[in-house]
Design a protein around this motif. Structure first.
Motif, PDB file in Angstrom:
ATOM      1  N   CYS A   1       7.933  -3.263  -4.665  1.00 48.97           N
ATOM      2  CA  CYS A   1       8.550  -2.439  -5.717  1.00 48.97           C
ATOM      3  C   CYS A   1       8.857  -3.278  -6.951  1.00 48.97           C
ATOM      4  O   CYS A   1       8.647  -2.825  -8.094  1.00 48.97           O
ATOM      5  N   ARG A   2       9.331  -4.485  -6.738  1.00 49.56           N
ATOM      6  CA  ARG A   2       9.622  -5.363  -7.872  1.00 49.56           C
ATOM      7  C   ARG A   2       8.341  -5.683  -8.650  1.00 49.56           C
ATOM      8  O   ARG A   2       8.341  -5.669  -9.889  1.00 49.56           O
ATOM      9  N   ALA A   3       7.248  -5.912  -7.932  1.00 48.97           N
ATOM     10  CA  ALA A   3       5.980  -6.239  -8.589  1.00 48.97           C
ATOM     11  C   ALA A   3       5.433  -5.078  -9.401  1.00 48.97           C
ATOM     12  O   ALA A   3       4.728  -5.285 -10.390  1.00 48.97           O
ATOM     13  N   ARG A   4       5.773  -3.840  -9.007  1.00 55.37           N
ATOM     14  CA  ARG A   4       5.275  -2.651  -9.719  1.00 55.37           C
ATOM     15  C   ARG A   4       6.348  -2.030 -10.604  1.00 55.37           C
ATOM     16  O   ARG A   4       6.159  -0.913 -11.097  1.00 55.37           O
ATOM     17  N   ASN A   5       7.462  -2.718 -10.780  1.00 53.57           N
ATOM     18  CA  ASN A   5       8.562  -2.245 -11.643  1.00 53.57           C
ATOM     19  C   ASN A   5       9.095  -0.881 -11.196  1.00 53.57           C
ATOM     20  O   ASN A   5       9.407  -0.008 -12.020  1.00 53.57           O
ATOM     21  N   ILE A   6       9.213  -0.704  -9.891  1.00 52.62           N
ATOM     22  CA  ILE A   6       9.771   0.529  -9.330  1.00 52.62           C
ATOM     23  C   ILE A   6      11.219   0.246  -8.937  1.00 52.62           C
ATOM     24  O   ILE A   6      11.478  -0.620  -8.103  1.00 52.62           O
ATOM     25  N   PRO A   7      12.189   0.939  -9.518  1.00 48.20           N
ATOM     26  CA  PRO A   7      13.591   0.667  -9.185  1.00 48.20           C
ATOM     27  C   PRO A   7      13.904   1.090  -7.749  1.00 48.20           C
ATOM     28  O   PRO A   7      13.256   1.982  -7.190  1.00 48.20           O
TER      29      PRO A   7
ATOM     30  N   GLU B   1       0.832  -1.208   0.000  1.00 50.83           N
ATOM     31  CA  GLU B   1       0.000   0.000   0.000  1.00 50.83           C
ATOM     32  C   GLU B   1       0.868   1.259   0.000  1.00 50.83           C
ATOM     33  O   GLU B   1       0.511   2.274  -0.614  1.00 50.83           O
ATOM     34  N   ALA B   2       2.001   1.203   0.683  1.00 45.15           N
ATOM     35  CA  ALA B   2       2.919   2.340   0.642  1.00 45.15           C
ATOM     36  C   ALA B   2       3.426   2.576  -0.772  1.00 45.15           C
ATOM     37  O   ALA B   2       3.586   3.725  -1.211  1.00 45.15           O
ATOM     38  N   VAL B   3       3.686   1.501  -1.509  1.00 42.64           N
ATOM     39  CA  VAL B   3       4.098   1.641  -2.912  1.00 42.64           C
ATOM     40  C   VAL B   3       2.983   2.281  -3.730  1.00 42.64           C
ATOM     41  O   VAL B   3       3.232   3.139  -4.581  1.00 42.64           O
ATOM     42  N   GLN B   4       1.737   1.890  -3.475  1.00 42.45           N
ATOM     43  CA  GLN B   4       0.630   2.526  -4.180  1.00 42.45           C
ATOM     44  C   GLN B   4       0.532   4.005  -3.814  1.00 42.45           C
ATOM     45  O   GLN B   4       0.264   4.851  -4.685  1.00 42.45           O
ATOM     46  N   ALA B   5       0.770   4.347  -2.556  1.00 45.68           N
ATOM     47  CA  ALA B   5       0.771   5.754  -2.159  1.00 45.68           C
ATOM     48  C   ALA B   5       1.874   6.517  -2.886  1.00 45.68           C
ATOM     49  O   ALA B   5       1.661   7.659  -3.343  1.00 45.68           O
ATOM     50  N   HIS B   6       3.044   5.913  -3.005  1.00 42.66           N
ATOM     51  CA  HIS B   6       4.149   6.520  -3.761  1.00 42.66           C
ATOM     52  C   HIS B   6       3.722   6.811  -5.202  1.00 42.66           C
ATOM     53  O   HIS B   6       4.005   7.901  -5.737  1.00 42.66           O
TER      54      HIS B   6
END
Length: 315
Positions: A293-299, A254-259
């Motif tokens: 991050c890996r699942a959303r392709n975020i380096p 969820e933090a990645v989605q917030a990012h």
């Protein structure tokens, strides 16, 4: 001062606009009795000294939990100052600190502004506020309803803000932003004070400190209303068990989605590895963030964590 009713104040208590307010205190024992992944008893990493600003727009140093030092030319900022050994009443009850502060209190540079997003014991430590009052006499920016508690620590200068209000007493532009959380220090004062996050507008960088928050559409609202974000400081820990924590704390995914909602150029995870507040292991937020991050392709350069005491330079 009598407050008018809003979408987040019903005339008596503050609320999340979507109505989700968290579990009642009667549910706390069930959460506390759940099986917990063991943590170390104590971690004593060698403390570090914050580096000099040296012309950077900001230097951000992770001290522990959600205590972050933000050094800037207009003044140094400390978020959620917490140097006590327990997160609870009178510093004798509540969870023990496992990892010690990564910057010694004596090594803090002059602090001119304290950002205090809500009144929970692991974030609002009256003892530490008193030490800051004696040494630095900072301005404390905090949401509505927290002023009396902050002043009880000896802080002289307090500015209480509502969501989307701009501070008038700080040396740089700061706006209080919404969060999805709750407040309480006893079973009798739930949601009598507001919670929030902060947007800092520096000359060459914009920093968003989310405080404590569950995931909600508010992150898109922050980006749309307040513009681009160079660095977001987002909580990634204290999220299990989900039946209890989902409406107050984000998990790493969820933090990645917030990012992504914030469209932040860079994000740094915080609120982990200091107090065992919930059932996940001490390193699970770090592994969860890597996986998300890996699942959303975020380096890793876009969303990472700092080691305790490590600093990041902006601009």
């Amino acid at each position: 001062m009598k407050l008018e009713q809003t979408d987040h104040f019903d005339g008596r208590r503050f609320v999340n606009p979507d109505g989700m307010a968290g579990q009642p205190f009667t549910a706390v024992p069930r959460m506390l009795l759940a099986r917990r992944t063991p943590w170390p008893v104590r971690i004593d990493d060698p403390p570090r000294r914050p580096p000099a600003l040296d012309g950077a727009a900001a230097v951000v140093t992770f001290i522990g939990q959600a205590t972050v030092l933000i050094q800037t030319a207009p003044g140094n900022i400390l978020t959620h100052p917490m140097y006590s050994q327990r997160a609870g009443p009178l510093n004798v009850m509540g969870p023990r600190r496992v990892r010690q502060p990564a910057v010694l209190f004596a090594d803090l540079p002059p602090i001119s502004i304290v950002l205090l997003s809500h009144n929970h014991y692991d974030q609002c430590d009256v003892r530490t506020l008193g030490l800051l009052a004696e040494r630095f006499d900072p301005v404390v920016l905090t949401p509505l309803g927290n002023g009396a508690l902050v002043r009880s620590a000896g802080i002289r200068r307090v500015e209480e803000l509502d969501w989307w209000q701009n501070a008038h007493t700080s040396a740089l532009p700061i706006t209080l932003t919404p969060a999805h959380h709750f407040s309480a220090r006893t079973p009798l004062d739930k949601n009598r004070a507001l919670w929030g996050g902060f947007m800092l507008g520096l000359e060459r960088a914009r920093i968003y400190f989310a405080g404590d928050s569950a995931y909600a559409p508010l992150f898109r609202d922050v980006r749309q209303r307040l513009g681009p974000i160079d660095l977001a400081l987002l909580p990634i820990g204290a999220y299990e068990q989900r039946w209890f924590m989902q409406v107050v704390h984000m998990n790493p995914a969820e933090a990645v989605q917030a990012h992504l909602d914030l469209e932040a150029a860079e994000s740094i995870g915080m609120h982990f590895g200091t107090f065992q507040l919930t059932t996940e292991g001490i390193d699970e937020p770090l592994r969860g963030l890597e996986d998300a991050c890996r699942a959303r392709n975020i380096p890793p350069s876009r969303f990472r964590t700092l080691q305790f005491g490590e600093s990041a330079r902006l601009g």
